[in-house]
Design an enzyme around this catalytic site. Sequence first.
Site, PDB file in Angstrom:
ATOM      1  CB  CYS A  84      27.329  71.630  54.425  1.00 19.73           C
ATOM      2  SG  CYS A  84      26.848  70.472  53.130  1.00 19.73           S
ATOM      3  CB  SER A  85      25.132  75.250  52.032  1.00 20.66           C
ATOM      4  OG  SER A  85      26.506  75.257  51.671  1.00 20.66           O
ATOM      5  CB  CYS A  86      24.461  69.664  49.552  1.00 20.42           C
ATOM      6  SG  CYS A  86      25.739  68.971  50.590  1.00 20.42           S
TER       7      CYS A  86
END
Length: 177
Positions: A84-86
């Site tokens: 995702c884009s943690c």
Amino acid sequence: MIDKGLLTTDVIDHIVHLAAEEWRHENGARVVARAWTDPAFKARLLGNATAACAELGYAGPQGEYIVALENTAERHNVIVCTQCSCTAWPIIGLPTDWYKSPEYRARVVREPRPVLRELGLEVPDDVAVRVWETSAETRYMVIPLRPPGTDGWSEEQLARLVTREALIGTAMALPAL
């Protein structure tokens, strides 16, 4: 979710406040500046970044387990979340559009040097590049190399040299001016 009673407007207002006012890369910049000036803090940061960041008041959602990665003359670290884009929100802030892009997330793992070059960072061939993948359990931050010519600078001055990109590893800290 409000209509179903799962959330209240107070909870949403609190999250919006955190995202807009408290989850900022400047927090991570202060952490790095302290590490650059305080060897004992740096040792704590490298040993348990979550606790060291909390010492400075930076904790909370997406900051439950932070690992600090130190760039050296021999190794350059870069972080990514391929799922995702943690990011570690309390110290890096919410992710930027480029960090969330499928192209960055896929390519930096396979070909980090060309991606870093495209982002404006040329890592010398004799410096190893290590890519670290953030996960639901672990968030990373990069401690960039301290720029030469900054001996004697205050933490406040040093913190101004640390960008979000430097905390992710896609840039160096800004040079001393």
